[in-house]
Design an enzyme around this catalytic site. Sequence first.
Site, PDB file in Angstrom:
ATOM      1  CB  SER A  32      74.383  77.473  34.540  1.00  0.00           C
ATOM      2  OG  SER A  32      75.781  77.641  34.613  1.00  0.00           O
ATOM      3  CE  LYS A  74      76.899  79.433  31.655  1.00  0.00           C
ATOM      4  NZ  LYS A  74      77.303  79.851  33.000  1.00  0.00           N
TER       5      LYS A  74
END
Length: 232
Positions: free
Chosen positions: A153, A191
């Site tokens: 990701s 993230k």
Amino acid sequence: MLTRKQIQLLEFIQARMARDGVPPSFDEMKLALDLRSKSGIHRLVTALEERGFIRRLPHRARALEIVRLPESLSKGPGFQPRVIEGTMPDRPAPLPRGAMEVSVSAIELPVMGRIAAGVPIEAISEISHHIAVPTTMLSGQDRHYALEVRGDSMIEAGINDGDVVVIREQNAAESGDIVVALVDGYEATLKRYRRKGNMIALEAANPAYETRVLPEDKVRIQGRLVGLIRSY
């Protein structure tokens, strides 16, 4: 005053730590208390933490320390909290046989486990090994650790599956930082952090993944990315 479920959970955690030396997982707590979801366990753990009966330790998704017991559970005076093993050591482990000593321009950091660059997973665990990191990646006397990346990701930020990320331990971040975030107390993810009022956005660097927007009380910052190591 504790509720019946809070007392049952505290008793279960105490018994498992006395037997195994480590606390139970959220799934094991859920089964023991016959609850339908881990969110119920998260609420109970948070309530016990707020009341000063347990404490969550950094860098371990399942790390719990019993601080004190209510009179109904106490075995008597002199109760000592039992801390699970596997937290960050003050000194690196001895070199294995045949290994070469790291030069003075590098330092060994503990690899604390795996971190998800994808769907959050219960990731941060005990020290698996140590890795040599150039001192130029590190910030003065701050505490650092390393994590193995699993998932894709963050590929557009240059972070690939299998990379090792170097993390500076801190509990706050600025918008735009890439952070280790603990979601709901048991899911760890890597993230990009954005604050939007009372909400926190955890952004992927891959259009195949959606941004997660969560209330600020659901997200706990565990550290900030300061370096990356890749093997070929």
